[in-house]
Design a protein around this motif. Structure first.
Motif, PDB file in Angstrom:
ATOM      1  N   GLY A 187       0.803  -1.211   0.000  1.00 45.43           N
ATOM      2  CA  GLY A 187       0.000   0.000   0.000  1.00 45.43           C
ATOM      3  C   GLY A 187       0.837   1.262   0.000  1.00 45.43           C
ATOM      4  N   THR A 188       0.194   2.378   0.378  1.00 44.62           N
ATOM      5  CA  THR A 188       0.839   3.697   0.320  1.00 44.62           C
ATOM      6  C   THR A 188       0.550   4.487   1.584  1.00 44.62           C
ATOM      7  N   ASN A 189       1.585   5.148   2.104  1.00 44.69           N
ATOM      8  CA  ASN A 189       1.441   6.072   3.227  1.00 44.69           C
ATOM      9  C   ASN A 189       1.705   7.474   2.700  1.00 44.69           C
ATOM     10  N   PRO A 190       0.671   8.294   2.543  1.00 47.05           N
ATOM     11  CA  PRO A 190       0.870   9.635   1.980  1.00 47.05           C
ATOM     12  C   PRO A 190       1.693  10.556   2.862  1.00 47.05           C
ATOM     13  N   LEU A 191       1.916  10.188   4.123  1.00 48.90           N
ATOM     14  CA  LEU A 191       2.699  11.021   5.042  1.00 48.90           C
ATOM     15  C   LEU A 191       4.147  10.557   5.164  1.00 48.90           C
ATOM     16  N   ALA A 192       4.512   9.511   4.423  1.00 54.15           N
ATOM     17  CA  ALA A 192       5.870   8.956   4.536  1.00 54.15           C
ATOM     18  C   ALA A 192       6.902  10.033   4.192  1.00 54.15           C
ATOM     19  N   GLY A 193       7.885  10.208   5.068  1.00 47.27           N
ATOM     20  CA  GLY A 193       8.950  11.179   4.849  1.00 47.27           C
ATOM     21  C   GLY A 193       8.579  12.607   5.150  1.00 47.27           C
ATOM     22  N   LYS A 194       7.326  12.847   5.549  1.00 52.42           N
ATOM     23  CA  LYS A 194       6.874  14.218   5.801  1.00 52.42           C
ATOM     24  C   LYS A 194       6.689  14.515   7.279  1.00 52.42           C
ATOM     25  N   VAL A 195       6.628  13.471   8.099  1.00 50.08           N
ATOM     26  CA  VAL A 195       6.466  13.651   9.534  1.00 50.08           C
ATOM     27  C   VAL A 195       7.053  12.428  10.227  1.00 50.08           C
ATOM     28  N   ARG A 227      -3.176  18.035   7.433  1.00 51.97           N
ATOM     29  CA  ARG A 227      -3.905  19.112   6.750  1.00 51.97           C
ATOM     30  C   ARG A 227      -3.278  19.411   5.384  1.00 51.97           C
ATOM     31  N   ALA A 228      -1.939  19.365   5.328  1.00 49.61           N
ATOM     32  CA  ALA A 228      -1.268  19.626   4.056  1.00 49.61           C
ATOM     33  C   ALA A 228      -1.635  18.575   3.008  1.00 49.61           C
ATOM     34  N   GLU A 229      -1.841  17.356   3.455  1.00 49.86           N
ATOM     35  CA  GLU A 229      -2.224  16.272   2.550  1.00 49.86           C
ATOM     36  C   GLU A 229      -3.737  16.126   2.431  1.00 49.86           C
ATOM     37  N   ARG A 230      -4.468  17.065   3.057  1.00 50.89           N
ATOM     38  CA  ARG A 230      -5.932  17.062   3.036  1.00 50.89           C
ATOM     39  C   ARG A 230      -6.499  15.747   3.572  1.00 50.89           C
ATOM     40  N   LEU A 231      -5.926  15.315   4.676  1.00 49.61           N
ATOM     41  CA  LEU A 231      -6.414  14.128   5.382  1.00 49.61           C
ATOM     42  C   LEU A 231      -7.159  14.573   6.638  1.00 49.61           C
ATOM     43  N   SER A 232      -8.339  14.003   6.831  1.00 49.77           N
ATOM     44  CA  SER A 232      -9.088  14.336   8.041  1.00 49.77           C
ATOM     45  C   SER A 232      -8.790  13.366   9.169  1.00 49.77           C
ATOM     46  N   SER A 233      -8.547  12.093   8.823  1.00 47.21           N
ATOM     47  CA  SER A 233      -8.411  11.067   9.869  1.00 47.21           C
ATOM     48  C   SER A 233      -7.463   9.956   9.428  1.00 47.21           C
ATOM     49  N   ILE A 234      -6.890   9.310  10.436  1.00 47.62           N
ATOM     50  CA  ILE A 234      -6.076   8.101  10.239  1.00 47.62           C
ATOM     51  C   ILE A 234      -6.530   7.077  11.268  1.00 47.62           C
ATOM     52  N   THR A 235      -6.644   5.839  10.846  1.00 43.71           N
ATOM     53  CA  THR A 235      -6.873   4.758  11.811  1.00 43.71           C
ATOM     54  C   THR A 235      -5.695   3.797  11.738  1.00 43.71           C
ATOM     55  N   VAL A 236      -5.288   3.299  12.895  1.00 42.33           N
ATOM     56  CA  VAL A 236      -4.170   2.353  12.984  1.00 42.33           C
ATOM     57  C   VAL A 236      -4.662   1.099  13.696  1.00 42.33           C
ATOM     58  N   THR A 237      -4.499  -0.034  13.042  1.00 42.07           N
ATOM     59  CA  THR A 237      -4.920  -1.322  13.606  1.00 42.07           C
ATOM     60  C   THR A 237      -3.704  -2.213  13.781  1.00 42.07           C
ATOM     61  N   PRO A 238      -3.441  -2.698  15.009  1.00 43.04           N
ATOM     62  CA  PRO A 238      -2.288  -3.578  15.205  1.00 43.04           C
ATOM     63  C   PRO A 238      -2.545  -4.959  14.604  1.00 43.04           C
ATOM     64  N   LEU A 239      -1.517  -5.559  14.045  1.00 47.33           N
ATOM     65  CA  LEU A 239      -1.562  -6.933  13.556  1.00 47.33           C
ATOM     66  C   LEU A 239      -0.821  -7.790  14.575  1.00 47.33           C
ATOM     67  N   LEU A 240      -1.561  -8.638  15.293  1.00 46.14           N
ATOM     68  CA  LEU A 240      -1.014  -9.388  16.410  1.00 46.14           C
ATOM     69  C   LEU A 240      -1.209 -10.882  16.199  1.00 46.14           C
ATOM     70  N   SER A 241      -0.266 -11.665  16.715  1.00 43.13           N
ATOM     71  CA  SER A 241      -0.373 -13.121  16.695  1.00 43.13           C
ATOM     72  C   SER A 241       0.177 -13.655  18.005  1.00 43.13           C
ATOM     73  N   ASP A 242      -0.696 -14.245  18.811  1.00 45.65           N
ATOM     74  CA  ASP A 242      -0.303 -14.765  20.127  1.00 45.65           C
ATOM     75  C   ASP A 242       0.404 -13.698  20.952  1.00 45.65           C
ATOM     76  N   GLY A 243      -0.130 -12.471  20.895  1.00 49.58           N
ATOM     77  CA  GLY A 243       0.435 -11.380  21.670  1.00 49.58           C
ATOM     78  C   GLY A 243       1.665 -10.746  21.070  1.00 49.58           C
ATOM     79  N   ARG A 244       2.142 -11.275  19.951  1.00 55.81           N
ATOM     80  CA  ARG A 244       3.349 -10.751  19.295  1.00 55.81           C
ATOM     81  C   ARG A 244       2.932  -9.842  18.149  1.00 55.81           C
ATOM     82  N   ARG A 245       3.560  -8.652  18.070  1.00 58.99           N
ATOM     83  CA  ARG A 245       3.205  -7.698  17.020  1.00 58.99           C
ATOM     84  C   ARG A 245       3.849  -8.103  15.698  1.00 58.99           C
ATOM     85  N   LEU A 246       3.000  -8.365  14.702  1.00 66.37           N
ATOM     86  CA  LEU A 246       3.478  -8.624  13.351  1.00 66.37           C
ATOM     87  C   LEU A 246       3.645  -7.340  12.564  1.00 66.37           C
ATOM     88  N   GLY A 247       2.838  -6.325  12.917  1.00 67.25           N
ATOM     89  CA  GLY A 247       2.905  -5.058  12.201  1.00 67.25           C
ATOM     90  C   GLY A 247       1.678  -4.219  12.475  1.00 67.25           C
TER      91      GLY A 247
END
Length: 458
Positions: A187-195, A227-247
């Motif tokens: 995928g794509t992160n429009p904020l990559a390298g900007k913050v 605001r510069a990228e005209r984004l109103s919201s971001i959601t972040v969902t953890p990817l977990l397996s047996d309590g271990r963070r995959l990403g």
């Protein structure tokens, strides 16, 4: 099969069993008896089927016996033995009729690790199926991944699924690398390298929503970048397996602010499904690796060597390029086992396999063909190149190896079988291996710790 007084029989790296054609045990080696926890007199004379669990007994008495009768041999049959204390012992069994001796000879290999991976894979699949039933909008997203799927392919698929399912402007999947750092894999992160990344978001334990209008006081740089990228919201969902963070899975929205309970349920379900799919494809890749690699040393096993050698011979013949096959045997390996024990012997094999792999060229294949014997397949290697590779191998294997109880000075004898298209008739894999094996024994006879070269036309 020899009597149980023979050392090679007693201490082979697998269980060895001989039965009558009717299935009664005639003899078993010490390795098999140790695994089973039985004395020899407890096993000899009883039906081999009586050592199996119910399901394996049925398969052995029907399918195994039938195929053995028709073909004369059976390979890689999965059977579960039951030890003296009632513990199940998953195994792979090769059987062959010995008409001259009137026996059936069996080689029994432990498959405990393989069975554990298969159980984990089955559990991961069942969990994923449950999640798919609950989230119909995403029900097909993980079903298309087979054993060849990469983490990047899975990440890209779930980023696309999240973007479509939630009408997000962009979506990105980050996976944790070996150092614990999150790396963009799909995928794509429009904020990559900007913050700069926000630690609390990177380490979120549940679905987290960030609204540009609400974070100015806490994270002014992030709010400005959104605001510069005209984004109103971001959601972040953890990817977990047996309590271990995959990403993490991140979704970026231009206008959406109505994050209700249904959204959180679906986002959590997608996160679970992505985690389960990653776990499944990684287990599939691990099982595929185990099927084609030696479990002790990690190098190619006999099956992968055979497949690769067939392909390499055909490619060499088509391109008119030379091919060298090196057959290597550890000198006096029995004395190493006798002096330091079989566990140390295994350590020596592991270390030698690593040294052999480091000694060949990029693209060459090293495999363990059995016991203390290794093979290297070297495409586009003429006589000087093959001898140079063999000399490097001889040099690196002479270096001492530290094991429990002391230091081992190991060496190998090398036989080289050379195929020169246009000069030699095209051989098959067996001919190359037999010739390399014979050349290796010539090295043994002439003093060990040396190489001998032969070619198909020689």
């Amino acid at each position: 099969m020899s009597g149980h007084g023979d050392g090679w029989f007693e201490h082979a790296p697998c269980g060895l069993v001989a039965t009558t054609p009717g299935g009664d045990v005639v003899d078993a080696n010490g390795v098999f008896l140790t695994w089973m926890g039985h004395a020899r007199e407890d096993v000899v004379g009883r039906p081999f089927a009586s050592l199996l669990d119910a399901g394996s007994r049925l398969f052995y008495e029907t399918r195994h016996t039938q195929v053995l009768h028709l073909r004369g041999s059976v390979e890689e049959v999965a059977l579960t033995l039951v030890t003296a204390d009632g513990t199940p012992l998953p195994t792979l069994v090769n059987s062959a009729r010995d008409e001259q001796a009137g026996l059936v000879r069996m080689a029994v290999f432990k498959a405990t690790e393989r069975a554990q991976y298969e159980r984990e894979l089955l559990a991961a699949r069942r969990t994923a199926e449950t999640s798919e039933q609950r989230v119909r909008v995403l029900q097909d997203v993980s079903s298309s991944f087979d054993v060849s799927a990469t983490d990047e392919e899975v990440a890209e698929s779930f980023a696309a699924a999240a973007r479509d399912a939630f009408a997000a402007r962009d979506a990105a999947v980050y996976l944790t690398d070996d150092d614990g750092e999150l790396q963009l894999k799909g995928g794509t992160n429009p904020l990559a390298g900007k913050v700069a990344p926000v630690p609390s978001l990177r380490n979120a334990a549940e679905v987290t929503v960030v609204n540009a209008d609400e974070i100015g006081d806490v994270y002014p740089e992030l709010a400005a970048a959104m605001r510069a990228e005209r984004l109103s919201s971001i959601t972040v969902t953890p990817l977990l397996s047996d309590g271990r963070r995959l990403g993490n899975l991140a979704c970026f929205f231009a206008r959406r602010t109505d994050f209700d309970a249904q959204y959180f349920d679906l986002q959590q379900a997608l996160g679970r499904q992505a985690s389960q799919t990653l776990t499944r494809v990684r287990l599939q890749r691990r099982l595929a690796f185990l099927a084609l690699h030696d479990q002790l040393t990690g190098v190619a096993n006999r099956q992968l060597l055979q497949l690769s050698l067939d392909e390499t011979i055909a490619a060499s013949a088509a391109a008119g390029e030379p091919l060298a096959v090196l057959f290597l045997d550890v000198d006096d390996f029995k004395s190493i086992n006798d002096a330091f024990g079989h566990a140390s012997g295994d350590m020596v094999l592991f270390e030698l396999a690593a040294r052999l792999t480091a000694s060949v060229r990029v693209g060459d294949l090293v495999g363990r063909i059995g016991g203390d014997e290794f093979v290297a397949i070297c495409a586009r290697a003429d006589a000087p190149a093959a001898e140079a590779i063999a000399e490097r191998i001889l040099e690196v294997t002479r270096a001492p190896i530290t094991v429990a109880g002391g230091v081992v000075s190991a060496s190998v004898s090398v036989g080289i079988s050379l195929y020169l298209p246009g000069i030699d008739e095209q051989p098959d894999a067996q001919q190359l291996l037999v010739r390399a094996d014979a050349a290796m024994y010539s090295s043994k006879r002439t003093g060990k710790n040396r190489l001998t070269l032969a070619h198909v036309g020689g």
